[in-house]
Each structure stands twice: as C-alpha cells, then as structure tokens.
Design a protein around this motif. Structure first.
Motif, mmCIF file in Angstrom:
data_model
loop_
_atom_site.group_PDB
_atom_site.id
_atom_site.type_symbol
_atom_site.label_atom_id
_atom_site.label_comp_id
_atom_site.label_asym_id
_atom_site.label_seq_id
_atom_site.Cartn_x
_atom_site.Cartn_y
_atom_site.Cartn_z
ATOM 1 N N THR A 1 0.848 -1.193 0.000
ATOM 2 C CA THR A 1 0.000 0.000 0.000
ATOM 3 C C THR A 1 0.885 1.245 0.000
ATOM 4 O O THR A 1 2.100 1.169 0.222
ATOM 5 N N ARG A 2 0.237 2.354 -0.196
ATOM 6 C CA ARG A 2 0.899 3.657 -0.220
ATOM 7 C C ARG A 2 1.570 3.967 1.122
ATOM 8 O O ARG A 2 2.510 4.761 1.192
ATOM 9 N N ASP A 3 1.098 3.301 2.172
ATOM 10 C CA ASP A 3 1.647 3.545 3.503
ATOM 11 C C ASP A 3 2.986 2.858 3.725
ATOM 12 O O ASP A 3 3.700 3.209 4.648
ATOM 13 N N LEU A 4 3.329 1.871 2.914
ATOM 14 C CA LEU A 4 4.569 1.143 3.156
ATOM 15 C C LEU A 4 5.763 2.088 3.086
ATOM 16 O O LEU A 4 6.678 2.023 3.893
ATOM 17 N N LEU A 5 5.752 2.962 2.094
ATOM 18 C CA LEU A 5 6.850 3.923 1.935
ATOM 19 C C LEU A 5 6.362 5.355 2.177
ATOM 20 O O LEU A 5 7.069 6.309 1.868
ATOM 21 N N ASN A 6 5.172 5.486 2.734
ATOM 22 C CA ASN A 6 4.595 6.804 3.048
ATOM 23 C C ASN A 6 4.684 7.784 1.878
ATOM 24 O O ASN A 6 5.202 8.898 1.995
ATOM 25 N N CYS A 7 4.181 7.344 0.735
ATOM 26 C CA CYS A 7 4.244 8.185 -0.470
ATOM 27 C C CYS A 7 3.241 9.320 -0.362
ATOM 28 O O CYS A 7 2.061 9.103 -0.096
ATOM 29 N N SER A 8 3.715 10.528 -0.648
ATOM 30 C CA SER A 8 2.858 11.669 -0.382
ATOM 31 C C SER A 8 3.162 12.839 -1.316
ATOM 32 O O SER A 8 4.309 13.049 -1.705
ATOM 33 N N PHE A 9 2.125 13.571 -1.669
ATOM 34 C CA PHE A 9 2.214 14.706 -2.586
ATOM 35 C C PHE A 9 1.698 15.917 -1.834
ATOM 36 O O PHE A 9 0.568 15.884 -1.326
ATOM 37 N N LYS A 10 2.495 16.958 -1.716
ATOM 38 C CA LYS A 10 2.072 18.104 -0.933
ATOM 39 C C LYS A 10 2.466 19.419 -1.597
ATOM 40 O O LYS A 10 3.498 19.519 -2.243
ATOM 41 N N GLY A 60 5.928 35.238 -3.451
ATOM 42 C CA GLY A 60 6.105 33.815 -3.195
ATOM 43 C C GLY A 60 5.993 33.520 -1.711
ATOM 44 O O GLY A 60 6.528 34.262 -0.892
ATOM 45 N N VAL A 61 5.273 32.483 -1.356
ATOM 46 C CA VAL A 61 5.097 32.113 0.049
ATOM 47 C C VAL A 61 5.425 30.631 0.218
ATOM 48 O O VAL A 61 4.894 29.791 -0.505
ATOM 49 N N ASN A 62 6.300 30.338 1.183
ATOM 50 C CA ASN A 62 6.575 28.925 1.495
ATOM 51 C C ASN A 62 5.443 28.395 2.362
ATOM 52 O O ASN A 62 5.130 28.988 3.391
ATOM 53 N N VAL A 63 4.823 27.310 1.964
ATOM 54 C CA VAL A 63 3.695 26.775 2.731
ATOM 55 C C VAL A 63 3.969 25.324 3.105
ATOM 56 O O VAL A 63 4.798 24.654 2.502
ATOM 57 N N PHE A 64 3.258 24.852 4.114
ATOM 58 C CA PHE A 64 3.478 23.503 4.618
ATOM 59 C C PHE A 64 2.350 23.134 5.554
ATOM 60 O O PHE A 64 1.581 23.988 5.995
ATOM 61 N N LYS A 65 2.235 21.857 5.832
ATOM 62 C CA LYS A 65 1.338 21.418 6.896
ATOM 63 C C LYS A 65 2.193 20.842 8.015
ATOM 64 O O LYS A 65 3.294 20.335 7.769
ATOM 65 N N ASP A 66 1.669 20.901 9.221
ATOM 66 C CA ASP A 66 2.429 20.435 10.377
ATOM 67 C C ASP A 66 1.452 20.051 11.480
ATOM 68 O O ASP A 66 1.349 20.734 12.491
ATOM 69 N N PRO A 67 0.720 18.957 11.279
ATOM 70 C CA PRO A 67 -0.348 18.626 12.227
ATOM 71 C C PRO A 67 0.222 18.318 13.610
ATOM 72 O O PRO A 67 1.169 17.533 13.738
ATOM 73 N N VAL A 68 -0.391 18.908 14.606
ATOM 74 C CA VAL A 68 0.113 18.791 15.961
ATOM 75 C C VAL A 68 0.177 17.334 16.420
ATOM 76 O O VAL A 68 1.048 16.947 17.196
ATOM 77 N N ALA A 69 -0.741 16.514 15.937
ATOM 78 C CA ALA A 69 -0.829 15.145 16.439
ATOM 79 C C ALA A 69 0.078 14.171 15.703
ATOM 80 O O ALA A 69 0.104 12.993 16.020
ATOM 81 N N ASP A 70 0.803 14.627 14.699
ATOM 82 C CA ASP A 70 1.623 13.677 13.943
ATOM 83 C C ASP A 70 2.780 14.371 13.228
ATOM 84 O O ASP A 70 2.639 14.795 12.080
ATOM 85 N N PRO A 71 3.935 14.445 13.886
ATOM 86 C CA PRO A 71 5.096 15.112 13.284
ATOM 87 C C PRO A 71 5.545 14.433 11.989
ATOM 88 O O PRO A 71 6.134 15.065 11.123
ATOM 89 N N ASN A 72 5.254 13.129 11.838
ATOM 90 C CA ASN A 72 5.627 12.422 10.615
ATOM 91 C C ASN A 72 4.942 13.007 9.392
ATOM 92 O O ASN A 72 5.402 12.829 8.272
ATOM 93 N N LYS A 73 3.804 13.676 9.617
ATOM 94 C CA LYS A 73 3.034 14.184 8.484
ATOM 95 C C LYS A 73 3.432 15.610 8.089
ATOM 96 O O LYS A 73 2.818 16.212 7.227
ATOM 97 N N ARG A 74 4.457 16.130 8.707
ATOM 98 C CA ARG A 74 4.899 17.481 8.351
ATOM 99 C C ARG A 74 5.452 17.469 6.942
ATOM 100 O O ARG A 74 6.140 16.538 6.527
ATOM 101 N N SER A 75 5.188 18.524 6.172
ATOM 102 C CA SER A 75 5.658 18.544 4.787
ATOM 103 C C SER A 75 6.759 19.604 4.614
ATOM 104 O O SER A 75 6.981 20.425 5.492
ATOM 105 N N LYS A 76 7.428 19.539 3.476
ATOM 106 C CA LYS A 76 8.562 20.430 3.206
ATOM 107 C C LYS A 76 8.077 21.815 2.780
ATOM 108 O O LYS A 76 6.941 21.984 2.350
#
Lengths: 517, 498
Positions: A416-425, A435-451
């Motif tokens: 599944t997509r979760d095996l290698l945590n493939c993600s598009f952000k 130009g603005v640098n944007v990202f997500k950084d959910p408080v409950a999951d640091p693994n989901k932070r994006s570049k």
C-alpha cells in the motif's frame, strides 16, 4: 440528516461515449486515449475556488516520507531507500499531448453536475487550456532520473503550473501522479529481496550467477486489474529478468524500450490442472509426459497435487530418475512444491532429493544438487519468508544455487501507499505576486509534516543525498539539482530507456559489501 | 458488446499457460474448471458478494478477441520470451477460422450481487468444442482477477454491517446509511483500472465516493447513469496556501464559495483542536450557525489517533455549539455541523470508534467516514482465498472427476466433478459436486457462451441483491453456523509484509 445528499430523480443518461476511456485500452500495446478530466477525485473539482485570491502559481512535490516514530510493531525490513520508477508511464499514458477537447469538457460538466448535484466544475478554466494550449497541460514536472535509488524523506519530483490562470492545475493532477506509489513500491520491495538473495547466494556459492532469475513474478492473477499487472510486473523487471506476467513486458516495450527484444523470460511449467487431469493414479504418467515434451529447456513441474514428499521420493527419485539424469545443466527439471509451511517444505524436499540424487559440495562447502535438478518455491513467498527460507537453507548447509523463488501477491499486490509513506504536498504558492513557502504540520503527527518552499535535490561532498528547501538550491554552492525537467506544457522533454532504469537501480558494490559484513 | 480492439487477449495470461496444451493427457476433449472463495478455518469473513464478472466479459471476453495480427504478435513475442517456439499458433488459428475469433467457452455464474457463503462454487468455465480443451485454463489468469471486485464489494459490505448496527442502535433508524462511508481510495490504488473496478464495487453498497472512475465504470458496464455522489471539500493545499497565519481566511473562503450544500473542510493542517475551538467555534461561529441542515459544515480531522481525536473534537464542538438528544437518547450536534473522519479507517478502527462514541453518548449520525486504502488496496487474493481449479475432464469419450488434495494443506483441496449451486431444504446455499445436481435447482446461470453475453445485470439489481439482511442490522449476533464476533473479524486483512 437526510438533506445531506439529494438524489435527483430521472437522471439523464449521458450522451455519447463516456470520457473515461480507460476501458478501451488496458493493454499498453493498444492505442492511447486521453481521459484527463475523470482521473481526479471529486473534491479536486472544487479546489479552484478555494485557493487565496490572486494566486498565480501552485508548486507541489512528491516524496516517500521518512517515518521517524515507528508504532509498536517493529518493521523487520527498513526500506531506507526507494527506487524511483513509473513516472514515464503516467506521463505518456495520461498527461502528454492534447488531453481535453470541447466534447470532453462538455461531458465532464454534465457528469459533475449530476455527481455534485450542483454546478461546481471549472468549465472556464478548462476552456482556457483548450483555447490557449490546444488542450495541452501548462504544467512543468521535474524529477529524479528513473531507476535512481534515493533515501527516504527526499523530494523525488516537483510539479508547478506554468500559466498564472492555471494555478489550480498543479493539484488537479495529484491523484493521477500519486499512483506512482505503486511502481515505486513494487520496484523497491523487489530490490530489497534482491539484496537478500544476493547476500545468501554469495555466501553459499561464492558468486552471483543466476541472481536475476532467482525471484520469478507469479503475480498476474493476484493483482487487481490488467493495468496494475502491467505496471507492477514492469517494476519487478527493473531488478530481475524472470516473469510470467506478460503484461509487464508490454509496458516496458511501449513506454520505456530496451535494446534487447524482450526484458523478461520464462520457461515451460506445469499447473495443477495439467497434472490432475490425468487422474489421481496417473501422476507419474503426467510427470513423464511433460518432461518428455520439453527435453531441452528447463521445465518446472508442480509436484504437490496429492503428496509432494511421495512425488519427490518415489516418482522423481525412483520411477523417473533415469529420465531426469539424462537432462543437461541447461535443461533441468525444476521441482515445484506449492503448499505447506514454505521453509519446512523446502528443507524436506531438498533432503529427499539429496538422498536420491548425488550431491556435490561447492567451493564454499555447501551442498548442491546435480545440475539437472533444481527446486522452485512459489507459494507463500514474501520478503520475510524469503529471508527465513534462505537463512534456513544456509543453516542446513544448502547452497542457494539449488533454489529459485516465485512470488505473486506479495510481489505485486500486498503493498500500500503507507509502506513507503508516499505523499504529494503543496510547498510553495505565489499570491499577489509574492512567493510564500507553505506547509502542513499537524500537531498530532510530526511524521506528516511537509517540506517548505521550492525544493531541489543535491549530492553532498560525502556522496549522500540532501533535499534543500525554501529555494536554497538556487545558491551555487550546493551544485547541480538532480531533478531534471521531464515534462513541460504537454510535452515529454526527457525520457529514460529501461536499460538506463536498470542501470540506475542495480545493486552497488558498496551495498554488496555491506550485505556480506 | 465487443471487447477492446487493441487488447491482445493472447498475451493476457501467465506465460506458463502457453505451454499447457502440450501437457494435458492425450485425447482430452473437455476441461471444466470453477472459481470459489475457499473456506478457511478461523477466517474473518463468512460470505462474499459476487460482483465484477460482467466487466470482464464485456471488456475482454465478448465478441471476436482473436485476429491474425494478434496471433502473429503473440507468436513473435513468445518466441523471444521463451527463447524457443512453444506457442500454439495452430490452436488459435482454429479459433479464428472456426468461430471468427470468438471464444468457444461457456461460463455459468451466480447472479451478480448475490451473497454466497464461502466454500461454494461461484462460476464455472468449460470449452464448448473438443478442439479447445486448452482454452478453459488459458483464461484462468484473467478470471481469477475477479478476486478483486468480489473482495472490495465484500469488505465494503462488512463496513456497512458495522455502520448499520451502530446507526440503528444510536438513532433508531438506518437513514443515511448509504452515504456513511465515502471512498477516498483513488490515489492509493495501483492503477486507474483498479480504481474504476474497486470504486464500482464499493458503489454496490454505498453511494458516496470521490473515485470518479468507479462512477464511469458503473455507467458503462452496469447501466447506472450516476451511481455515486460527492460534495465540495478542501484539501491541505487549499488551506496551507493561505499561509499559517491565515487559516481562518482559508476556512472562510470555503464557507463563502459553497454557501448552499454541504462542504467538508480539512482542519488539521496545524492544530485540529485549536482550529475547532478558536476558528470554527469562535471566530467563524456565526458563519457556521447560519448554515442550514442541507448545507452543513463537515469538519475533517486527518491525523492522530482516530477515536481519540474524534472524541476530543466532539467535546470541543459541543462546548462551542451545544448538542441535543435524539429520540433514543444519544447526543447530536446541531444539524448544520458534522464531522468526517477519513484517516486511518479500516474495519477494526471504525468499529472501535463507533463503540467509543456510543460509550460517550454520541449518536453515529454525527460522523461520516472516508476510507482509502483499506477499502481499495489493502486486500489481496488471500483475503477470501479465491481460487480457480479444474474439477472435471473428458478424455476418450469418458468423463472423470478430478481434484487436488495436497497432503501438506487440506484447506487447498478442490472440488470434484461438474458443480452446481442450490438452496437446500433448510434454506442454506450449498454446492453439489460430481455432477449430481439437478438442473432445475441450479442457481448458476449461463452468462457467456461462444463469445456472446447471455445475461446482464444492472447496478440497481445488484444493489438490491446485496442489501443487508435483518440479522446484519440488529444488535444480536448472527445465528448462522460458524459466526464470528467482530473482534475476530479484523485480525489482519493483510498477510505478508505488513
């Protein structure tokens, strides 16, 4: 809550052939049909209205995220690096050239009208693309070369809109591009298995001869569709050369190309029906008939229809032994068990055959069957059982030269997509000219932070890979960006042959050294 | 209906099957095989939804599937692939000459949508002309891919059972059940074709989806003009593109752009709890309260432990907006406010979440669910032990029942002889082996013969056949034999790597 969705009565039947023309050409040997507008998930349809006003550019990227905090279950296999593969297929098949026409826009408008029970479709935006670009997509994609083996957590490709009016297009194509998770994951998992096989083959025989035929693709029937079979099988062939999933070869020939006529091979082999059709008391007749049909090439014969151990001991080991001994090293009989605990079965089969046929000890001190007989284990093989079997064989002093493996579901489907945590952000936007640098950084999951910001991939002086964020890669000191433009405004501007892909993905000397430590 | 013109049917099989025509006993004139979802001890799912065959028949098997060009293409290909000539060129040319390229095959199958217990025959395949005994198992590879739509439809229906149970218990009715589980799986499947097939299979049980491909599959192959619906929704890029300090502006834009009709807003880009408390529950509170029941705001968390996050979010929303009790005494948020949980949902977690909600006094009507990979990708042929096996052959004018029975695994034993499916006198469905079945009792219908599709089903008919039964909905356990509790239900959908 019954007002949440209204189902209209008397929905009109759509006029004309549906936009989604994927049904027409599943085999890649057929003609290509564009079908852009429906390859997105419904909610994307409404996103053009949701970006900040005066947004003129949306820039997004794809990675196989690192997972720094692992939950309670310990992964046996780490998957530190991934094989980048499969983008070219998507570009050729779905994104290049003219992907919209007036008819398709009209059709999509009608479908979405019914689907949302509302007019939310961005007809104006798509008409603009049709008129200004003749239906070609004004986006630019930069990517790492196909076949590259890159550590997790690095940018693998970026997507940006090239026309201020089409800022919304970047994430419209997300759904189709994220499906690259599949060829990446198959190729990566297949390569990790190659490492395991390389290690044990080297340790028990002193050479890597035959490595590329040690893991055969048995997965055609166990995938979810014909198209998946083609993509997945081609991804396995990045690392190996043995396959029964014919569709993969079609994908490679059509979308990548090789210098050889075909990139994958197979051998004659029995299945249960060709044994059981002879009747329970005629297994020996079935075996005899089949090996005689294929005297001068390897032939694999499934031997567990009734009793694998009896078949090995009595039929192969006694009744038909003479016929087997006559076969050359180029045309062995390959005995195939297909049930029971994989390791136990393999060891017991080897033991029985070892008693009936003269064993040799190789230069590393491991036992090898005579060259006219081998074994293939094609049931229950995944990366974990593979490791168990080769380790078990080594412990019992059996060389890996004796065996080949077949893998089906675990090779091509149990991923599944979760095996290698493939993600598009999305990481960067231009709004009101800024130009603005944007990202997500959910408080409950640091693994989901994006570049953040514009990204590039570089090699450090020590040879490692690093992703630079926030446009830092523009500075000269970091050297060249390893991401190359592969697609711009509807045209594919850089392609890779399958030979190049294989070359980029091959096991490195340093990796082999590390394995053998 | 004609199958895809450019698809080369001769290349759509496992390589080794090219060599099987040489391996059958001499004078074989018929090979008869069948497909089942084998029974396995301790298995989680007892019954399956039969779905998807019509797609395969229409797309790949119907009409003339062999041409001289395809024969030549296959011949050249296999010569290189096997490094020798093994391909049965003559055999395929006979199909072309005798039948205009149409397949001399008969397929009998259970009607689509029917719910059948594991361990029963679901369809049978046989050649209709003695010259083509080799064809039956040539098409195994393609037909075994039926495992996928069957498994998606089955899993989707298992979700429906869980949702029905909780909806009934906490609201007193099943209203809105068919929109409770939204398909989020498009990006997480392995290909466009799988998305279409899996998406359609989910639509057998529900009618909410974001997998557009499934809608078109249902329309083109199952005669349903619009099988599923969706609503405007945000994604992270449309929130974060406003910048971290402007999440409120992003949220407000959503409310402005979609004033009528429901809208879903992902709210965890930075901090889901602060977003609920300070933005939805405070700065935009009035805007939210303005909305009607038909244009609800649907808040979407997307990270953290699903159950805990949901409960915390409900708590915060209750503090800000209040709640009321429904007719069976469970709490409901105001009708303009709902939640959709679309992260980390599988059969196990959805049940856990609904139980926890119930324990805390919340009605299931507050929450919708989205499911991606657990619905469309995190399954495989072993999930329901799908298999295709030869059970009967004819040679030298005589019929013989055949089977495999590996001593190393009794569960891999196959059925014998010609098969039929019937409802016995106790009302249970069973398979009759060895050709002993009575034709008038046989539930299997001839759907395909010699290139022609003889029986078709619409999605409406399939949906009706696949409806939940009373016992699926009421809180008490099934009273079928070998029933399993829901804890055992979800031991592990996937074997192997995960």
């Amino acid at each position: 809550m019954n007002g949440l969705f209204q189902k209209g009565e008397g929905l009109q039947t759509l006029v004309g052939p549906p936009l989604l023309l994927l049904h027409k050409d599943s085999c890649p040997l057929g003609k290509l049909e564009g079908k852009k507008l429906h390859e997105i998930c419904s909610s994307s349809v409404t996103h053009y209205k949701q970006y900040p006003p005066n947004t003129s550019k949306v820039y997004s990227y794809f990675e196989c995220r690192e997972k720094k905090t692992e939950p309670t279950k310990l992964r046996k296999v780490k998957y530190d690096k991934t094989v980048f593969y499969g983008l070219q297929y998507i570009l050729h098949r779905y994104l290049k050239g003219q992907v919209v026409t007036r008819e398709k826009i009209q059709e999509a408008k009608e479908v979405y009208r019914e689907h949302f029970q509302d007019d939310v479709f961005n007809e104006k935006g798509w008409n603009y693309i049709l008129e200004k670009y003749n239906g070609h997509l004004p986006i630019e994609i930069k990517a790492v070369p196909e076949g590259s083996v890159i550590p997790r957590g690095n940018v693998l490709f970026t997507v940006v809109s090239t026309d201020p009016e089409c800022y919304w297009l970047t994430n419209w194509v997300e759904t189709i591009l994220v499906q690259i998770w599949y060829p990446i994951t198959v190729a990566t998992n297949s390569r990790e298995q190659k490492k395991i096989l390389a290690k044990y083959l080297m340790e028990t025989s002193g050479s890597l001869e035959g490595l590329e035929y040690k893991l055969h693709d048995f997965g055609y029937r166990g995938v979810s569709s014909q198209e998946t079979a083609g993509i997945g099988a081609s991804a396995h062939l990045v690392n190996f050369k043995g396959t029964d999933t014919v569709a993969g070869i079609c994908v490679i020939k059509k979308y990548y190309g090789t210098k050889d006529p075909v990139p994958g091979f197979s051998v004659p082999a029995a299945e249960h029906s060709t044994i059981t059709a002879w009747g329970k008391d005629h297994e020996k007749d079935a075996f005899e008939h089949i090996i005689k049909q294929f005297p001068s090439v390897p032939v694999s014969i499934v031997s567990d229809s009734y009793d694998i151990y009896n078949a090995c001991e009595k039929i192969w080991g006694e009744d038909l032994r003479g016929l087997i001994e006559m076969r050359s090293a180029d045309a062995p009989l390959v005995v195939r068990p297909d049930s029971g605990n994989p390791l136990d079965t393999v060891l017991k089969v080897l033991e029985i055959l070892g008693k009936k046929f003269p064993l040799v000890e190789n230069s590393k001190g491991y036992k090898v069957l005579p060259p006219y007989i081998r074994v293939i284990q094609g049931d229950g093989v995944d990366i974990n059982t593979l490791q168990e079997i080769v380790e078990g064989m080594k412990e019992h002093r059996w060389s890996i030269e004796n065996i080949a493996f077949g893998s089906g579901g675990a090779l091509l489907q149990k991923l599944t997509r979760d095996l290698l945590n493939c993600s598009f952000k999305c990481s960067y936007v231009v709004t009101n000219g800024l130009g603005v640098n944007v990202f997500k950084d959910p408080v409950a999951d640091p693994n989901k932070r994006s570049k953040k910001g514009r990204l590039s991939l570089h090699r450090t002086p020590s040879g490692d890979f690093v992703t630079l964020e926030e446009g830092k890669g523009d500075l000269e000191e970091y050297g060249e960006d390893l991401l190359h433009t592969v697609f711009r405004n509807g045209k594919i501007v850089k392609t890779y042959t399958f030979d190049e892909v294989r070359d980029n993905a091959k096991l490195k000397e340093s990796e082999l050294e590390d394995l053998l430590l | 209906m004609m199958a895809a013109q450019d698809f080369n049917f001769l290349l759509a099989t496992d390589s080794y099957k090219i060599t099987h025509y040489k391996q059958y006993p001499p004078n074989v004139s018929k090979v008869y095989s069948y497909f089942e979802c084998r029974r396995k001890k301790g298995a989680q799912f007892n019954e399956v939804v039969f779905f998807g065959l019509q797609y395969l028949l229409k797309k790949y098997l119907a009409g003339p599937v062999v041409t001289e060009e395809k024969i030549q293409q296959a011949k050249v290909f296999y010569q290189m692939h096997f490094k020798q000539a093994v391909f049965d060129e003559e055999g395929w040319r006979k199909v072309l000459e005798k039948y205009d390229g149409r397949l001399p095959i008969r397929i009998k199958a259970v009607p689509e949508g029917k719910i059948i217990p594991r361990g029963n025959v679901l369809f049978t395949v046989e050649n209709t002309d003695p010259d083509f005994f080799w064809l039956t198992n040539y098409i195994e590879t393609m037909l075994v891919q039926m495992w996928y739509p069957i498994t998606v439809a089955t899993i989707s229906r298992e979700f429906k059972k869980i949702l029905a149970k909780h909806l009934k218990a906490t609201t007193g009715s099943l209203e809105g059940l068919d929109i409770k589980l939204h398909d989020f799986g498009y990006r997480g499947v392995s290909s466009q074709e799988s998305a279409a097939l899996g998406g359609a299979a989910h639509l057998v049980n529900f009618c909410s989806t974001d997998t557009v491909a499934g809608l078109l599959m249902a329309q083109q192959y199952y005669g349903c003009p619009m099988a599923g619906f969706s609503i405007p929704a945000a994604e992270h890029s449309t929130i974060i593109s406003w910048g971290k300090s402007r999440e409120k502006d992003a949220f407000e834009c959503l409310l402005d752009q979609f004033p009528s009709g429901p809208v879903a807003v992902v709210s965890d880009s930075y901090d889901i709890f602060k977003a609920c408390k300070h933005i939805w529950g405070d700065k935009l509170k009035e805007r939210v309260m303005e909305r009607s029941e038909d244009s609800a705001l649907i808040i979407r968390p997307d990270s953290g432990d699903p159950a805990q996050t949901l409960l915390e979010v409900l708590k915060i929303l209750e503090e800000c907006f209040g709640s009321s009790l429904n007719s069976v005494g469970y709490k409901v948020l105001p009708s303009y406010l709902r939640i959709i949980q679309g992260d980390g949902i599988d059969l196990n977690s959805i049940n856990e979440i609904l139980e926890k909600l119930r324990d805390e006094g919340w009605s299931a009507e507050n929450v919708f669910f989205g499911c991606g990979s657990a619905l469309l990708q995190k399954i495989n042929r072993d999930t329901l032990n799908c298999a295709f096996k030869c059970s009967y052959v004819e040679a030298n004018g005589r019929g013989m029942d055949v089977c495999k029975q590996p001593v190393t695994d009794p569960s891999k034993g196959s059925k014998r002889g010609r098969l039929s499916l019937r409802r016995n006198s106790d009302g249970f469905i069973e398979t009759v082996e060895r050709g002993a079945g009575k034709p008038e009792e046989d539930m299997l219908v001839t759907v395909f013969e010699n290139g022609t599709i003889l029986q078709e089903y619409t999605l409406d008919e399939i949906r009706k056949a696949a409806q939940l039964w009373e016992e699926d909905v009421s809180p008490s356990q099934h009273n079928k034999e070998d029933s399993t509790t829901l804890e055992i239900h979800q031991k592990c959908i996937m074997n192997g790597v995960h």
